[in-house]
Design a protein around this motif. Structure first.
Motif, PDB file in Angstrom:
ATOM      1  N   ARG A 162       0.828  -1.213   0.000  1.00 53.72           N
ATOM      2  CA  ARG A 162       0.000   0.000   0.000  1.00 53.72           C
ATOM      3  C   ARG A 162       0.858   1.257   0.000  1.00 53.72           C
ATOM      4  N   THR A 163       2.084   1.176   0.583  1.00 56.26           N
ATOM      5  CA  THR A 163       2.929   2.375   0.614  1.00 56.26           C
ATOM      6  C   THR A 163       3.306   2.767  -0.808  1.00 56.26           C
ATOM      7  N   VAL A 164       3.492   1.755  -1.637  1.00 57.55           N
ATOM      8  CA  VAL A 164       3.825   2.001  -3.040  1.00 57.55           C
ATOM      9  C   VAL A 164       2.646   2.671  -3.747  1.00 57.55           C
ATOM     10  N   HIS A 165       1.462   2.117  -3.545  1.00 59.13           N
ATOM     11  CA  HIS A 165       0.279   2.666  -4.220  1.00 59.13           C
ATOM     12  C   HIS A 165       0.074   4.130  -3.843  1.00 59.13           C
ATOM     13  N   SER A 166       0.189   4.414  -2.540  1.00 57.78           N
ATOM     14  CA  SER A 166      -0.047   5.787  -2.082  1.00 57.78           C
ATOM     15  C   SER A 166       1.021   6.742  -2.581  1.00 57.78           C
ATOM     16  N   LEU A 167       2.277   6.281  -2.588  1.00 58.82           N
ATOM     17  CA  LEU A 167       3.352   7.178  -3.035  1.00 58.82           C
ATOM     18  C   LEU A 167       3.239   7.447  -4.541  1.00 58.82           C
ATOM     19  N   ILE A 168       2.862   6.428  -5.303  1.00 57.93           N
ATOM     20  CA  ILE A 168       2.652   6.629  -6.746  1.00 57.93           C
ATOM     21  C   ILE A 168       1.549   7.675  -6.945  1.00 57.93           C
ATOM     22  N   GLU A 169       0.489   7.518  -6.174  1.00 55.80           N
ATOM     23  CA  GLU A 169      -0.637   8.442  -6.273  1.00 55.80           C
ATOM     24  C   GLU A 169      -0.195   9.873  -5.925  1.00 55.80           C
ATOM     25  N   ALA A 170       0.577   9.991  -4.863  1.00 58.09           N
ATOM     26  CA  ALA A 170       1.022  11.318  -4.425  1.00 58.09           C
ATOM     27  C   ALA A 170       1.989  11.931  -5.447  1.00 58.09           C
ATOM     28  N   MET A 171       2.923  11.131  -5.952  1.00 57.26           N
ATOM     29  CA  MET A 171       3.933  11.668  -6.876  1.00 57.26           C
ATOM     30  C   MET A 171       3.352  11.976  -8.248  1.00 57.26           C
ATOM     31  N   SER A 172       2.242  11.322  -8.573  1.00 58.99           N
ATOM     32  CA  SER A 172       1.649  11.524  -9.906  1.00 58.99           C
ATOM     33  C   SER A 172       1.121  12.948 -10.075  1.00 58.99           C
ATOM     34  N   ARG A 173       1.003  13.690  -8.982  1.00 58.46           N
ATOM     35  CA  ARG A 173       0.486  15.056  -9.073  1.00 58.46           C
ATOM     36  C   ARG A 173       1.590  16.051  -9.438  1.00 58.46           C
ATOM     37  N   TYR A 174       2.850  15.570  -9.497  1.00 59.87           N
ATOM     38  CA  TYR A 174       3.954  16.481  -9.800  1.00 59.87           C
ATOM     39  C   TYR A 174       4.378  16.356 -11.268  1.00 59.87           C
ATOM     40  N   GLN A 175       5.250  17.275 -11.678  1.00 64.60           N
ATOM     41  CA  GLN A 175       5.629  17.373 -13.093  1.00 64.60           C
ATOM     42  C   GLN A 175       6.813  16.463 -13.439  1.00 64.60           C
ATOM     43  N   ASN A 176       6.744  15.932 -14.651  1.00 62.80           N
ATOM     44  CA  ASN A 176       7.849  15.149 -15.228  1.00 62.80           C
ATOM     45  C   ASN A 176       8.349  14.036 -14.299  1.00 62.80           C
ATOM     46  N   ILE A 177       7.421  13.254 -13.826  1.00 63.60           N
ATOM     47  CA  ILE A 177       7.745  12.092 -12.993  1.00 63.60           C
ATOM     48  C   ILE A 177       7.754  10.850 -13.890  1.00 63.60           C
ATOM     49  N   LYS A 178       8.799  10.052 -13.738  1.00 65.79           N
ATOM     50  CA  LYS A 178       8.836   8.771 -14.451  1.00 65.79           C
ATOM     51  C   LYS A 178       8.851   7.663 -13.409  1.00 65.79           C
ATOM     52  N   VAL A 179       8.091   6.619 -13.676  1.00 63.88           N
ATOM     53  CA  VAL A 179       7.956   5.533 -12.711  1.00 63.88           C
ATOM     54  C   VAL A 179       8.467   4.232 -13.323  1.00 63.88           C
ATOM     55  N   VAL A 180       9.299   3.533 -12.564  1.00 62.60           N
ATOM     56  CA  VAL A 180       9.814   2.238 -13.017  1.00 62.60           C
ATOM     57  C   VAL A 180       9.315   1.184 -12.027  1.00 62.60           C
ATOM     58  N   LEU A 181       8.586   0.220 -12.545  1.00 62.41           N
ATOM     59  CA  LEU A 181       7.950  -0.791 -11.690  1.00 62.41           C
ATOM     60  C   LEU A 181       8.723  -2.103 -11.805  1.00 62.41           C
ATOM     61  N   ILE A 182       9.379  -2.484 -10.718  1.00 60.81           N
ATOM     62  CA  ILE A 182      10.249  -3.668 -10.750  1.00 60.81           C
ATOM     63  C   ILE A 182       9.670  -4.705  -9.789  1.00 60.81           C
ATOM     64  N   SER A 183       9.158  -5.794 -10.347  1.00 60.80           N
ATOM     65  CA  SER A 183       8.540  -6.803  -9.466  1.00 60.80           C
ATOM     66  C   SER A 183       8.433  -8.132 -10.184  1.00 60.80           C
TER      67      SER A 183
END
Lengths: 304, 138
Positions: A162-183
């Protein structure tokens, strides 16, 4: 009276305000030692979480306030079958603010609708844990000095984390964010988060099973634990728990200013050899957690 | 087939064929004393076939429920044998106690007195999520 149930309850401006306040607390701790004199925080922990509970309690004590509460459901009236609503209505008579952890998803929301004091969600099952997200945001801001223009790798259990889900949600509101999902394939980020959050905010993201391949691109590496309690099947847990272990060898091609984060507790997913690496930020996160909770308590209590 | 016109009541029209009985049950029409006509597979120019429900009393209908079950529905309120109002349904932003949350980890699974409230999170795909645990309605 406001509560914090979900990180989405806070606007970007309010998060900025909390970050500014937390930084001020870090720089001028003496200014705040009597900020909550005569006020009480109730920590209602219907499931044990020593780290989070102690962080809240330390935060309130450092503000000059007092703390009451319980650390597991067995030592509360919930064991007698009392509803969450009744418990918080009662505790509202004793405390000025409540931090609640509950194994059932949505319990703090129910509490916030019934209580007459602010409720802070200190984790509801596998659902939300907004003060962890605030902790992560403060750490990112202190380490990187910004929220925009960052490539963040999330590694491990992205399905139940859940910490991942919430942080992705929070960071998605900022500019030029790239997300790499490793699992591992079995623990991939749920598709609704990819759709409702990443695609909805036009966030560029890649999915991979190989940590080393993407390591050089990362500004932040957020490691997570494969949690036993999130599995219905013990065999699945045993098979997947060691999937992604961070070792010094895997960091060879990492950036010099990489920030390695982890919500803790870790089991073995980060080798202890990395603890002395200047890029290891997970124990700084713990400390930041206390400061951001202090800032949050002040905000919700309306104390300047 | 001829069904008498109603004097004071409601006509729930343009129900997707085959869904009338579902609505009949959700609206608890079996508990009414008045005449209720359920017409199934009625020829329709627009849809080929449709269902219609006629209720011979001015029933207080939860339009959110109708909109959730079938947003294509229209409801006509009949007063003195004339159509007083014709309402088009739409997907409601929230529905209360229409869908049950099936997530065993949700607080609604243990606190029985709580309303089961779902909110619309994706109108295009008609996705509703529990307000407590955010699980998708099934």
């Amino acid at each position: 009276m406001r509560s914090l149930i979900d990180i989405k309850d806070l606007s970007i401006e309010e998060i900025d305000e909390l970050i500014v306040k937390a930084n001020d607390i870090i720089e001028n701790p003496k200014k705040y030692v009597h900020a909550c004199d005569g006020l009480k925080l109730a920590t209602l922990f219907f499931e044990p979480s020593t780290r989070t509970r102690l962080s809240f309690e330390a935060a309130m004590y450092e503000l000059g306030g007092n703390v009451l509460g319980f650390s597991e459901a067995q030592s509360s009236s919930a064991a007698k079958g009392e509803s969450v609503s009744d418990t918080v209505k009662t505790v509202s008579c004793y405390a000025d603010i409540i931090a609640m952890r509950h194994p059932k998803e949505g319990a703090p929301l129910v509490a916030s609708r019934k209580a007459s004091v602010p409720i802070i969600n200190a984790g509801d099952g596998g659902h939300n844990h907004p003060t962890q997200t605030l902790t992560d945001l403060l750490t990112i801001h202190r380490e990187k000095g910004r929220f925009n223009n960052l490539t963040i790798g999330f590694c491990g259990d992205l399905k139940f984390g859940r910490t991942v889900h919430s942080l992705i949600e929070a960071m998605s509101r900022y500019q030029n964010i790239k997300v790499v999902l490793i699992s591992p394939v079995e623990l991939k980020l749920p598709s609704y988060i990819k759709h409702d959050v990443l695609r909805a905010h036009n966030i560029e993201y890649v999915q991979t099973t190989n940590l080393e391949d993407v390591m050089p691109t990362l500004d932040i590496l957020y490691m997570t634990r494969v949690q036993r309690e999130r599995f219905f099947n013990e065999d699945d847990y045993v098979r997947l728990k060691d999937s992604y272990i961070l070792t010094p060898e895997k960091l060879v091609n990492a950036k010099e200013d990489l920030c390695i984060m982890h919500p803790l507790p870790r089991v073995n997913e980060i080798s202890t050899e990395i603890d002395s690496d200047s890029r290891a930020c997970y124990f700084k996160q713990v400390l930041n957690g206390k400061f951001i909770r202090m800032a949050l308590i002040l905000k919700l209590l309306g104390v300047e | 087939m001829i069904v008498d016109a109603i004097k004071n009541g409601i006509v729930i029209d343009h129900i997707t064929a085959g869904h009338a009985m579902e609505l009949y049950s959700i609206l608890e029409l079996d508990k009414l004393d008045c005449t209720v006509a359920v017409l199934i597979n009625v020829p329709s120019k627009k849809k080929g076939k449709k269902d219609i429900i006629k209720v011979d009393t001015l029933l207080d209908v939860d339009f959110d429920v109708l909109g959730y079950v079938d947003p294509n529905i229209t409801v006509s309120i009949i007063k003195d044998s004339k159509v007083e109002k014709k309402l088009e349904m739409k997907l409601p932003s929230t529905v209360t106690n229409v869908i049950k949350c099936k997530n065993p980890r949700c607080i609604t699974s243990t606190e029985q007195e709580l309303d089961h409230i779902f909110k619309l999170t994706n109108a295009e795909k008609k996705i509703y999520r529990c307000v407590y645990c955010e699980s998708k309605a099934k």
